[in-house]
Design an enzyme around this catalytic site. Sequence first.
Site, PDB file in Angstrom:
ATOM      1  N   ARG A 102       4.628  -4.120  -7.736  1.00 53.89           N
ATOM      2  CA  ARG A 102       3.325  -3.971  -6.770  1.00 53.89           C
ATOM      3  C   ARG A 102       3.384  -3.135  -7.854  1.00 53.89           C
ATOM      4  O   ARG A 102       4.103  -2.532  -8.981  1.00 53.89           O
ATOM      5  CB  ARG A 102       2.809  -3.032  -5.824  1.00 53.89           C
ATOM      6  CG  ARG A 102       2.469  -1.739  -6.145  1.00 53.89           C
ATOM      7  CD  ARG A 102       1.295  -1.135  -5.284  1.00 53.89           C
ATOM      8  NE  ARG A 102       1.295  -1.965  -3.432  1.00 53.89           N
ATOM      9  CZ  ARG A 102       0.799  -1.545  -2.632  1.00 53.89           C
ATOM     10  NH1 ARG A 102       0.059  -0.261  -2.590  1.00 53.89           N
ATOM     11  NH2 ARG A 102      -0.431  -2.358  -1.859  1.00 53.89           N
ATOM     12  N   HIS A 129      -4.480  -8.756  -3.942  1.00 54.97           N
ATOM     13  CA  HIS A 129      -3.311  -8.239  -3.305  1.00 54.97           C
ATOM     14  C   HIS A 129      -2.936 -10.169  -2.196  1.00 54.97           C
ATOM     15  O   HIS A 129      -4.213 -10.263  -1.191  1.00 54.97           O
ATOM     16  CB  HIS A 129      -4.534  -7.399  -2.063  1.00 54.97           C
ATOM     17  CG  HIS A 129      -3.262  -6.817  -1.466  1.00 54.97           C
ATOM     18  ND1 HIS A 129      -2.166  -6.910  -1.398  1.00 54.97           N
ATOM     19  CD2 HIS A 129      -3.539  -5.356  -1.158  1.00 54.97           C
ATOM     20  CE1 HIS A 129      -1.379  -5.913  -0.802  1.00 54.97           C
ATOM     21  NE2 HIS A 129      -2.337  -4.701  -0.529  1.00 54.97           N
ATOM     22  N   GLN A 132      -2.222  -9.758   1.762  1.00 57.46           N
ATOM     23  CA  GLN A 132      -3.004  -8.326   2.304  1.00 57.46           C
ATOM     24  C   GLN A 132      -3.940 -10.246   3.129  1.00 57.46           C
ATOM     25  O   GLN A 132      -4.605  -9.529   3.932  1.00 57.46           O
ATOM     26  CB  GLN A 132      -4.078  -7.176   1.547  1.00 57.46           C
ATOM     27  CG  GLN A 132      -4.556  -6.712   2.215  1.00 57.46           C
ATOM     28  CD  GLN A 132      -4.310  -6.021   3.188  1.00 57.46           C
ATOM     29  OE1 GLN A 132      -3.571  -5.509   3.796  1.00 57.46           O
ATOM     30  NE2 GLN A 132      -5.030  -6.155   4.213  1.00 57.46           N
ATOM     31  N   ASP A 225     -13.633  -2.211   1.445  1.00 58.36           N
ATOM     32  CA  ASP A 225     -11.966  -1.158   0.955  1.00 58.36           C
ATOM     33  C   ASP A 225     -13.126  -0.410   0.626  1.00 58.36           C
ATOM     34  O   ASP A 225     -13.962  -0.406  -0.141  1.00 58.36           O
ATOM     35  CB  ASP A 225     -12.013  -2.230  -0.003  1.00 58.36           C
ATOM     36  CG  ASP A 225     -10.181  -1.512  -0.111  1.00 58.36           C
ATOM     37  OD1 ASP A 225      -9.615  -0.504  -0.465  1.00 58.36           O
ATOM     38  OD2 ASP A 225      -9.427  -2.546  -1.620  1.00 58.36           O
ATOM     39  N   CYS A 265      -8.653  -3.327   4.945  1.00 57.26           N
ATOM     40  CA  CYS A 265      -6.979  -2.738   4.430  1.00 57.26           C
ATOM     41  C   CYS A 265      -6.381  -1.858   4.625  1.00 57.26           C
ATOM     42  O   CYS A 265      -5.124  -2.582   4.928  1.00 57.26           O
ATOM     43  CB  CYS A 265      -6.732  -3.726   2.848  1.00 57.26           C
ATOM     44  SG  CYS A 265      -7.765  -3.078   1.537  1.00 57.26           S
ATOM     45  N   ARG A 293       0.823  -7.293   8.518  1.00 61.13           N
ATOM     46  CA  ARG A 293       0.700  -6.959   7.262  1.00 61.13           C
ATOM     47  C   ARG A 293       2.553  -7.946   7.345  1.00 61.13           C
ATOM     48  O   ARG A 293       3.424  -8.805   7.147  1.00 61.13           O
ATOM     49  CB  ARG A 293       1.206  -6.374   6.433  1.00 61.13           C
ATOM     50  CG  ARG A 293      -0.433  -5.767   6.009  1.00 61.13           C
ATOM     51  CD  ARG A 293      -0.767  -6.430   4.599  1.00 61.13           C
ATOM     52  NE  ARG A 293       0.208  -6.943   3.949  1.00 61.13           N
ATOM     53  CZ  ARG A 293       0.370  -5.945   2.954  1.00 61.13           C
ATOM     54  NH1 ARG A 293      -0.445  -4.898   2.959  1.00 61.13           N
ATOM     55  NH2 ARG A 293       0.844  -5.546   2.063  1.00 61.13           N
TER      56      ARG A 293
HETATM   57  N1   CP Z   1      -2.898  -2.324   2.587  1.00 65.40           N
HETATM   58  C1   CP Z   1      -2.553  -1.714   1.660  1.00 65.40           C
HETATM   59  O1   CP Z   1      -1.682  -2.529   1.294  1.00 65.40           O
HETATM   60  O2   CP Z   1      -1.810  -0.731   1.708  1.00 65.40           O
HETATM   61  P1   CP Z   1      -0.471   0.070   1.090  1.00 65.40           P
HETATM   62  O3   CP Z   1      -1.280   0.425  -0.114  1.00 65.40           O
HETATM   63  O4   CP Z   1      -0.104   1.675   2.145  1.00 65.40           O
HETATM   64  O5   CP Z   1       0.989  -0.421   0.967  1.00 65.40           O
HETATM   65  N1  NVA Z   2      -8.462  -1.602  -3.960  1.00 68.35           N
HETATM   66  C1  NVA Z   2      -7.339  -0.628  -3.285  1.00 68.35           C
HETATM   67  C2  NVA Z   2      -6.443  -1.116  -2.070  1.00 68.35           C
HETATM   68  C3  NVA Z   2      -5.562  -0.667  -2.117  1.00 68.35           C
HETATM   69  C4  NVA Z   2      -3.946  -1.594  -0.573  1.00 68.35           C
HETATM   70  C5  NVA Z   2      -6.397  -0.484  -4.956  1.00 68.35           C
HETATM   71  O1  NVA Z   2      -6.027  -1.432  -5.638  1.00 68.35           O
HETATM   72  O2  NVA Z   2      -6.319   0.942  -4.664  1.00 68.35           O
END
Ligand code: CP
Ligand code: NVA
Length: 308
Positions: A102, A129, A132, A225, A265, A293
């Site tokens: 990430r 993502h 997701q 989101d 998400c 997930r």
């Molecule tokens: N939806 C998602 O990726 O959640 P987290 O940021 O908690 O991993």
């Molecule tokens: N769009 C959000 C998703 C978190 C899972 C972010 O990038 O923070």
Amino acid sequence: MKDFLAISDYSADEIQDLLGEAVKLKKEYFTKGNKPIFKGKVLGMIFQKPSLRTRISFDMAMRHCGGDALYLSPNEIGLGKRETIADVARVLSGYVQALMARVFEHEHVLELAKWSDIPVVNGLSDYNHPCQGMADALTIIEKFGINSKGLNISYVGDGNNVTVSLMHVSALLGWNMTLGTPEGYDMNPKAVEIAQNIAKKTGSKFTFVRDPHQAVKGANVIYTDTWTSMGQEEETAKREQILPPYQVNAKLVSEADKDVIVMHCLPAHRNQELTDDVADGEHSVIFQQAHNRLHAQKAILARLFGVA
Ligand code: CP
Ligand code: NVA
């Protein structure tokens, strides 16, 4: 394919296959438990940003299938700071059997994949993502069936990384999408072009509007989101001024199809982009989506390890 970096790297058949595998692994998990198909395998998980779902679901996906996972925090790794991404990738390739990362910049996950001898999975970047997106698609087909071409997906709010993966999976599966975003918060044009190119083959239609009410008309799925993604925190005040008309609330939901499902998400900023009554109401599938997930990622890992 060695890595899982973007849904659009895969064909429609491959994505359908992956979803079929996820359905199979989910059923297996809830009946007799998963077989130890990841025995002897360890997933290194590099996090440059916080996480609940991604961290725990990848860790548990590995454990349920007889493998293990290692959490590597931003401070420990110092990706590109303490040492180069290329060096991190080559060192870790000798220790673990796959990597999940990430990151902030999408380029960083591409760089990791370029230099790793082992599969790399994108656990969210500023661009997309994809894990997701796969869990979202699994949730949608659980409700509407695998042969659900022509479904109307509506996304309202900030056009962001989660939206990119949702667009690409929708294009591949033949779903139509209407995106309602305010000016300045539109989708990444490159991601739109990719979606439009896929749509030419699958028959999906993409429509871009400003009015959230127009966006949800006839929707089978409403998706939203956060208004402020990780890394954009200094824009929070400005975004909180511009995005409120895009809040998913009971009124907006009442303007969609009567059997609409509401997706997010998570993490949700309750009573900002999604009201409490909708998040906890009869149309919401947000926790099923979060749990999926686990199953979607088992399928991705199984494919990358060559055990499915
Ligand atoms: N939806 C998602 O990726 O959640 P987290 O940021 O908690 O991993
Ligand atoms: N769009 C959000 C998703 C978190 C899972 C972010 O990038 O923070």
